[in-house]
Design an enzyme around this catalytic site. Sequence first.
Site, short mmCIF file in Angstrom:
data_model
loop_
_atom_site.label_atom_id
_atom_site.label_comp_id
_atom_site.label_asym_id
_atom_site.label_seq_id
_atom_site.Cartn_x
_atom_site.Cartn_y
_atom_site.Cartn_z
N LYS A 176 -9.86 -15.32 -11.04
CA LYS A 176 -10.01 -16.23 -9.89
C LYS A 176 -11.15 -15.74 -9.01
O LYS A 176 -11.60 -14.60 -9.09
CB LYS A 176 -8.71 -16.30 -9.07
CG LYS A 176 -8.22 -14.95 -8.49
CD LYS A 176 -8.91 -14.50 -7.22
CE LYS A 176 -8.34 -13.19 -6.68
NZ LYS A 176 -9.16 -12.62 -5.57
N ASP A 223 -1.24 -11.49 -5.21
CA ASP A 223 -2.03 -12.50 -5.92
C ASP A 223 -1.31 -13.09 -7.13
O ASP A 223 -1.80 -14.05 -7.73
CB ASP A 223 -3.36 -11.89 -6.40
CG ASP A 223 -4.41 -11.82 -5.29
OD1 ASP A 223 -4.18 -12.41 -4.22
OD2 ASP A 223 -5.44 -11.17 -5.51
#
Length: 278
Positions: free
Chosen positions: A13, A138
């Site tokens: 990401k 995350d």
Amino acid sequence: MAFKPVTYPSYAKINLFLHITSKRNNGYHNLQTWFQFIDLKDFLYFSFTEDHQINLSSNISISKKEDNLIYKAALALKPFAKAHTGIDIHIDKNIPMGAGLGGGSSNAATTLIALNRLWQCHLANEQLHKIGRTLGADVPIFLLQQAAWAEGIGEILTPKAYIEQYALIIKPDFHASTQELFNHPLLNKNKSLLNHREITNPLAHDNVFLEVIQKLYPKVWQNLQKLPNAQALRLTGSGACFYLLSTDYNQLLQNQKKLEKDVDSWIVKTLNFAPVER
């Protein structure tokens, strides 16, 4: 008896921007960020074994499996297993570590999704997210598998797409200490809260860690200023990867050619959806 491996992808990401808004009493920080995925990814291979062990191997060195998020994710899910729990997990690692690309968290999320199916745990998404939050801030975005606005410590997610385009990911040869960054006096930990409904261009907002990285690693930053589009450089996470975004692949290719020879880089696509299981 040999079992054919089942393969699952594990995407990276980027943070389109990243603000810290306050500090909690427990030491964690509240943040706001906008996550988007890129098609730089690891691959995890799962094979059943005759024993009840969780075995981990990789194309890179793993010092201690008990410290690895893949192993921790498998261990957290094992009590819910209704199928044979002996498993060999092999990871082909392509996402650089300590780069702000979320590789470890992504691996943990992929493991939860894969073993939830392979071990027939039948846990709902909410239950997987609860486990994921214990593994890392995350992990939930990788369980969601789509671009999203994030708040809290990163676990409060609102799906939010952004333009899909190309990204030049740049990994200079340095490692940013998260503790040092959070303790640095230049770090702004009191950014004003933004309303995600009003934000259409995340690139109008900064990453609060960039100023600190520039201060701590001035030579790295100076070298990157030689790039044709250096003014558009962004930082993901707390570092150490920078990136450029463009709909023009050739523009990013020209920037990539100007990088120092010891700097790793990839030109990839940004993604609003990163399905682990299609």
